[in-house]
Design a protein around this motif. Structure first.
Motif, PDB file in Angstrom:
ATOM      1  N   TYR A  77       0.855  -1.175   0.000  1.00 28.47           N
ATOM      2  CA  TYR A  77       0.000   0.000   0.000  1.00 28.47           C
ATOM      3  C   TYR A  77       0.901   1.238   0.000  1.00 28.47           C
ATOM      4  O   TYR A  77       1.997   1.222   0.545  1.00 28.47           O
ATOM      5  CB  TYR A  77      -0.909  -0.036   1.226  1.00 28.47           C
ATOM      6  CG  TYR A  77      -1.884   1.093   1.323  1.00 28.47           C
ATOM      7  CD1 TYR A  77      -2.805   1.337   0.323  1.00 28.47           C
ATOM      8  CD2 TYR A  77      -1.880   1.934   2.419  1.00 28.47           C
ATOM      9  CE1 TYR A  77      -3.701   2.377   0.408  1.00 28.47           C
ATOM     10  CE2 TYR A  77      -2.770   2.969   2.516  1.00 28.47           C
ATOM     11  CZ  TYR A  77      -3.681   3.188   1.512  1.00 28.47           C
ATOM     12  OH  TYR A  77      -4.556   4.224   1.597  1.00 28.47           O
ATOM     13  N   ILE A  86       1.098   3.933   1.604  1.00 27.01           N
ATOM     14  CA  ILE A  86       1.554   4.520   2.860  1.00 27.01           C
ATOM     15  C   ILE A  86       2.798   3.807   3.408  1.00 27.01           C
ATOM     16  O   ILE A  86       3.486   4.323   4.272  1.00 27.01           O
ATOM     17  CB  ILE A  86       0.407   4.553   3.890  1.00 27.01           C
ATOM     18  CG1 ILE A  86       0.676   5.615   4.931  1.00 27.01           C
ATOM     19  CG2 ILE A  86       0.208   3.211   4.529  1.00 27.01           C
ATOM     20  CD1 ILE A  86      -0.528   6.204   5.555  1.00 27.01           C
ATOM     21  N   ASP A  87       3.102   2.615   2.899  1.00 19.47           N
ATOM     22  CA  ASP A  87       4.319   1.912   3.326  1.00 19.47           C
ATOM     23  C   ASP A  87       5.570   2.732   3.035  1.00 19.47           C
ATOM     24  O   ASP A  87       6.559   2.635   3.756  1.00 19.47           O
ATOM     25  CB  ASP A  87       4.463   0.578   2.589  1.00 19.47           C
ATOM     26  CG  ASP A  87       3.594  -0.502   3.169  1.00 19.47           C
ATOM     27  OD1 ASP A  87       3.111  -0.317   4.298  1.00 19.47           O
ATOM     28  OD2 ASP A  87       3.384  -1.507   2.479  1.00 19.47           O
ATOM     29  N   ALA A 118       4.724   8.370   8.358  1.00 22.89           N
ATOM     30  CA  ALA A 118       3.421   7.804   8.730  1.00 22.89           C
ATOM     31  C   ALA A 118       3.532   7.037  10.042  1.00 22.89           C
ATOM     32  O   ALA A 118       4.463   6.260  10.254  1.00 22.89           O
ATOM     33  CB  ALA A 118       2.923   6.882   7.634  1.00 22.89           C
ATOM     34  N   GLN A 141      -1.831   5.474  11.321  1.00 26.63           N
ATOM     35  CA  GLN A 141      -2.135   5.885   9.950  1.00 26.63           C
ATOM     36  C   GLN A 141      -1.971   4.725   8.974  1.00 26.63           C
ATOM     37  O   GLN A 141      -2.747   4.580   8.036  1.00 26.63           O
ATOM     38  CB  GLN A 141      -1.230   7.046   9.530  1.00 26.63           C
ATOM     39  CG  GLN A 141      -1.570   8.349  10.199  1.00 26.63           C
ATOM     40  CD  GLN A 141      -0.546   9.424   9.894  1.00 26.63           C
ATOM     41  OE1 GLN A 141       0.631   9.136   9.673  1.00 26.63           O
ATOM     42  NE2 GLN A 141      -0.996  10.678   9.907  1.00 26.63           N
ATOM     43  N   LYS A 142      -0.955   3.902   9.200  1.00 27.82           N
ATOM     44  CA  LYS A 142      -0.757   2.738   8.338  1.00 27.82           C
ATOM     45  C   LYS A 142      -1.893   1.732   8.502  1.00 27.82           C
ATOM     46  O   LYS A 142      -2.418   1.218   7.513  1.00 27.82           O
ATOM     47  CB  LYS A 142       0.582   2.068   8.648  1.00 27.82           C
ATOM     48  CG  LYS A 142       1.772   2.866   8.180  1.00 27.82           C
ATOM     49  CD  LYS A 142       3.056   2.137   8.481  1.00 27.82           C
ATOM     50  CE  LYS A 142       4.256   2.951   8.025  1.00 27.82           C
ATOM     51  NZ  LYS A 142       5.519   2.257   8.270  1.00 27.82           N
ATOM     52  N   TYR A 150      -4.501   0.577   5.618  1.00 27.74           N
ATOM     53  CA  TYR A 150      -4.671  -0.819   5.227  1.00 27.74           C
ATOM     54  C   TYR A 150      -6.127  -1.256   5.316  1.00 27.74           C
ATOM     55  O   TYR A 150      -6.650  -1.902   4.416  1.00 27.74           O
ATOM     56  CB  TYR A 150      -3.830  -1.746   6.103  1.00 27.74           C
ATOM     57  CG  TYR A 150      -2.377  -1.804   5.726  1.00 27.74           C
ATOM     58  CD1 TYR A 150      -1.991  -2.097   4.433  1.00 27.74           C
ATOM     59  CD2 TYR A 150      -1.390  -1.598   6.678  1.00 27.74           C
ATOM     60  CE1 TYR A 150      -0.655  -2.165   4.087  1.00 27.74           C
ATOM     61  CE2 TYR A 150      -0.058  -1.660   6.340  1.00 27.74           C
ATOM     62  CZ  TYR A 150       0.306  -1.949   5.050  1.00 27.74           C
ATOM     63  OH  TYR A 150       1.616  -2.015   4.715  1.00 27.74           O
TER      64      TYR A 150
END
Length: 79
Positions: free
Chosen positions: A27, A29-30, A35, A39-40, A44
């Motif tokens: 994803y 945000i990885d 982050a 938030q991760k 997800y």
């Protein structure tokens, strides 16, 4: 047909179908170093629940309807 059973089965099947997307890696945000863990996780879960929404919804409605119809038929046939 029991509506309560239909909605419970539909909800459970939708969550089960969404689990591979929720636990998936890759994803966007990885790759954001700032982050936070929250938030991760939020990203997800949101991505896993919303990806292929119509496909998963149609599968869950079919499974929920057939299961609740078979359960209600079984209760009627039983002496």
């Amino acid at each position: 047909m029991s509506w309560k059973l239909f909605f419970i089965i539909t909800f459970i099947v939708y969550i089960v179908l969404s689990l591979p997307g929720i636990f998936g890696v890759g994803y966007v945000i990885d790759w954001v170093p700032e982050a936070t863990i929250f938030q991760k996780v939020k990203g997800y879960v949101r991505e896993g629940l919303s990806t292929n929404f119509l496909l998963k919804l149609s599968i869950t409605i079919i499974v929920g309807a057939t299961t609740s119809l078979f359960r209600s038929k079984r209760n009627i046939v039983k002496p």
